[in-house]
Design a protein around this motif. Structure first.
Motif, PDB file in Angstrom:
ATOM      1  N   TYR A 112       0.831  -1.192   0.000  1.00  0.00           N
ATOM      2  CA  TYR A 112       0.000   0.000   0.000  1.00  0.00           C
ATOM      3  C   TYR A 112       0.873   1.253   0.000  1.00  0.00           C
ATOM      4  CZ  TYR A 112       1.150  -0.274   4.968  1.00  0.00           C
ATOM      5  OH  TYR A 112       1.820  -0.365   6.158  1.00  0.00           O
ATOM      6  N   VAL A 113       0.202   2.383  -0.248  1.00  0.00           N
ATOM      7  CA  VAL A 113       0.827   3.701  -0.203  1.00  0.00           C
ATOM      8  C   VAL A 113       0.145   4.499   0.904  1.00  0.00           C
ATOM      9  CG1 VAL A 113       1.109   5.892  -1.431  1.00  0.00           C
ATOM     10  CG2 VAL A 113       1.515   3.741  -2.623  1.00  0.00           C
ATOM     11  N   VAL A 114       0.933   5.125   1.757  1.00  0.00           N
ATOM     12  CA  VAL A 114       0.396   5.919   2.860  1.00  0.00           C
ATOM     13  C   VAL A 114       0.166   7.334   2.358  1.00  0.00           C
ATOM     14  CG1 VAL A 114       0.777   6.757   5.196  1.00  0.00           C
ATOM     15  CG2 VAL A 114       1.613   4.494   4.536  1.00  0.00           C
ATOM     16  N   LEU A 115      -1.093   7.784   2.462  1.00  0.00           N
ATOM     17  CA  LEU A 115      -1.493   9.111   2.006  1.00  0.00           C
ATOM     18  C   LEU A 115      -1.913   9.918   3.231  1.00  0.00           C
ATOM     19  CD1 LEU A 115      -1.637  10.220  -0.887  1.00  0.00           C
ATOM     20  CD2 LEU A 115      -4.105   9.909  -0.805  1.00  0.00           C
ATOM     21  N   ALA A 130      -4.113  16.865   5.259  1.00  0.00           N
ATOM     22  CA  ALA A 130      -3.721  18.043   6.026  1.00  0.00           C
ATOM     23  C   ALA A 130      -4.143  17.961   7.480  1.00  0.00           C
ATOM     24  CB  ALA A 130      -4.323  19.294   5.383  1.00  0.00           C
ATOM     25  N   ASP A 131      -5.205  17.191   7.801  1.00  0.00           N
ATOM     26  CA  ASP A 131      -5.658  17.076   9.182  1.00  0.00           C
ATOM     27  C   ASP A 131      -4.881  16.025   9.974  1.00  0.00           C
ATOM     28  OD1 ASP A 131      -6.587  14.817   7.971  1.00  0.00           O
ATOM     29  OD2 ASP A 131      -8.700  15.116   8.466  1.00  0.00           O
ATOM     30  N   GLY A 132      -3.883  15.412   9.362  1.00  0.00           N
ATOM     31  CA  GLY A 132      -3.055  14.431  10.058  1.00  0.00           C
ATOM     32  C   GLY A 132      -3.490  12.995   9.887  1.00  0.00           C
ATOM     33  N   SER A 133      -4.682  12.752   9.358  1.00  0.00           N
ATOM     34  CA  SER A 133      -5.141  11.377   9.151  1.00  0.00           C
ATOM     35  C   SER A 133      -4.384  10.756   7.982  1.00  0.00           C
ATOM     36  CB  SER A 133      -6.644  11.352   8.884  1.00  0.00           C
ATOM     37  OG  SER A 133      -6.959  12.096   7.719  1.00  0.00           O
ATOM     38  N   GLU A 134      -4.185   9.447   8.052  1.00  0.00           N
ATOM     39  CA  GLU A 134      -3.418   8.722   7.050  1.00  0.00           C
ATOM     40  C   GLU A 134      -4.278   7.630   6.436  1.00  0.00           C
ATOM     41  OE1 GLU A 134       1.154   9.143   8.642  1.00  0.00           O
ATOM     42  OE2 GLU A 134      -0.077   7.529   9.445  1.00  0.00           O
ATOM     43  N   ALA A 135      -4.335   7.603   5.121  1.00  0.00           N
ATOM     44  CA  ALA A 135      -5.087   6.586   4.393  1.00  0.00           C
ATOM     45  C   ALA A 135      -4.110   5.593   3.767  1.00  0.00           C
ATOM     46  CB  ALA A 135      -5.952   7.231   3.317  1.00  0.00           C
ATOM     47  N   LEU A 136      -4.408   4.309   3.908  1.00  0.00           N
ATOM     48  CA  LEU A 136      -3.594   3.250   3.307  1.00  0.00           C
ATOM     49  C   LEU A 136      -4.261   2.835   2.004  1.00  0.00           C
ATOM     50  CD1 LEU A 136      -2.830   1.136   6.516  1.00  0.00           C
ATOM     51  CD2 LEU A 136      -1.656   3.163   5.640  1.00  0.00           C
TER      52      LEU A 136
END
Length: 435
Positions: free
Chosen positions: A293-296, A299-305
């Motif tokens: 996966y790629v970690v995205l 701006a609010d600090g949350s990270e999507a995989l």
């Protein structure tokens, strides 16, 4: 005196301990060890309790590590002299204890040198104490012949798996060799990764690809080396490979797709660390690219995989593919009586900000004649979009507000014209109709 394996066996040691003379010698050995422990504690309180920085100096630390075996060994030699003087006989256990304490000092000195030689953080005190303890216990078991007893017991516990006869010794030996070979392979892969990642002239994506390929190749080679070492025929891998292929074709298809997609992303360099992506209406910066996966990070600090397969098969908007600078617009409305040339000049002047690019320069436009006023828009190119836009918008809007107040340019309120009709025509009934 330092090598007593030929002189005593485990059974003879047990027989000596069961005698009165052996118990006295065992008690003397325990007392000598307690004396060394007491001396080591006193040395710790005096040298290191209030000066922990001395741990980083080799000579004080090595001397401290040698206090326990040296003091205990001195007491043991003194005990041997007193024993010979009182009994006029040669002790059996005291020379064994002397050899154990001597090699304890050698092992402690060796691990202290290893700790000093390795980079800071790679070999901590807990690891040093653990390795020293394991090495010393190994020597003790060899010195008293306990290793032969353990080996015989491990070989006695056996069972069969099909046509293969296994015992605990074979299993432990296999686990040991496999662990050593795999650990060495992982260590070499980390060294190669550190060297590759230090090549600043090479693209970051290529460095990640080479590092991952090196680790994967080394692990495969380690397994191929470890299997023959433990006595497993490599031809069994053909059956395993067939089963793995079937598993990949059915249950692991998605995982394999993500894994291959990850290498494709790294090789074609379409997505790199630090790129600003828009995936399924989610905007964020790429902080990490893994095999799956790629970690995205938004701006609010949350990270999507985001799975690698989704980045390959779907449309991805890379807002920093060729240039990380981004264009944003700031809409504003002015009154109909405003000098538009002056207002547009104010917008361009207010865009003078360290984060705004000067080439291409900020541009101001008249976009519409609206109900309440004239719509203007300021377009700017932001150098560092990774730092966000809200603060930049606020500062530019404040600069525009101050200049508008100085020049008397008004920002209109929403206006609505309301028309009130007071005369209402009333329909009267006709002559022929009855009221």
């Amino acid at each position: 005196m330092l090598f007593v394996r030929e002189e005593m066996s485990f059974d003879s040691v047990m027989l000596v301990i069961q005698t009165g003379s052996g118990l006295i010698q065992l008690l003397l050995g325990v007392l000598c060890l307690l004396a060394g422990t007491f001396a080591a504690r006193q040395s710790f309180r005096r040298w290191f309790l209030h000066h922990p920085e001395r741990y980083e100096h080799f000579l004080p630390y090595a001397a401290f590590r040698l206090v326990l075996p040296t003091v205990s060994l001195g007491c043991m030699l003194l005990s041997i002299l007193i024993w010979n003087w009182l009994t006029h006989s040669r002790p059996h256990l005291l020379p064994l204890f002397t050899a154990m304490l001597f090699w304890l000092g050698v092992i402690r000195l060796f691990t202290a040198v290893m700790r000093q030689a390795l980079p800071q953080g790679k070999f901590e005190r807990n690891s040093e104490h653990f390795i020293a303890t394991v090495l010393w216990l190994g020597f003790v078991s060899w010195a008293i012949g306990f290793d032969d007893v353990m080996l015989d017991w491990l070989q006695s516990v056996s069972f069969s798996v099909g046509k293969t006869h296994l015992d605990l010794l074979t299993i432990l030996n296999a686990m040991l060799w496999v662990s050593i070979i795999v650990v060495v392979a992982l260590w070499v892969s980390r060294v190669i990764e550190a060297r590759v990642m230090a090549l600043k002239h090479m693209d970051l994506s290529l460095r990640i690809v080479f590092a991952k390929m090196a680790r994967t190749l080394l692990i495969v080679v380690a397994v191929l080396i470890a299997l023959p070492v433990v006595g497993i025929d490599l031809t069994v891998l053909s059956v395993f490979g067939g089963a793995l292929g079937v598993g990949l074709g059915f249950g692991l298809q998605k995982i394999a797709s993500n894994y291959v997609s990850g290498f494709i992303i790294l090789l074609d360099r379409s997505i790199r660390i630090g790129d600003r992506l828009m995936v399924d209406n989610r905007v964020g910066y790429v902080t990490r690219i893994t095999s799956r996966y790629v970690v995205l990070k938004s701006a609010d600090g949350s990270e999507a995989l985001v799975p690698n397969d989704a980045l390959i098969s779907n449309t991805v908007i890379n807002q920093s593919y060729s240039d990380k600078a981004m264009w944003i617009s700031l809409p504003i409305q002015v009154d109909y009586g405003t000098d538009l040339d002056q207002a547009l000049a104010v917008l361009r002047e207010s865009a003078a900000h360290p984060r705004v690019q000067t080439a291409p320069a900020p541009a101001a436009f008249v976009t519409a004649f609206a109900d309440s006023g004239i719509n203007l828009e300021l377009g700017i190119w932001v150098k560092d979009p990774e730092n966000g836009f809200m603060g930049l918008r606020s500062e530019i809007y404040l600069a525009i507000w101050r200049r508008f107040k100085e020049l008397g340019i008004e920002i209109p309120y929403p206006q609505r014209d309301v028309r009130i009709v007071s005369d209402v025509a009333v329909a009267l009934p006709g002559k022929g109709e009855q009221a």
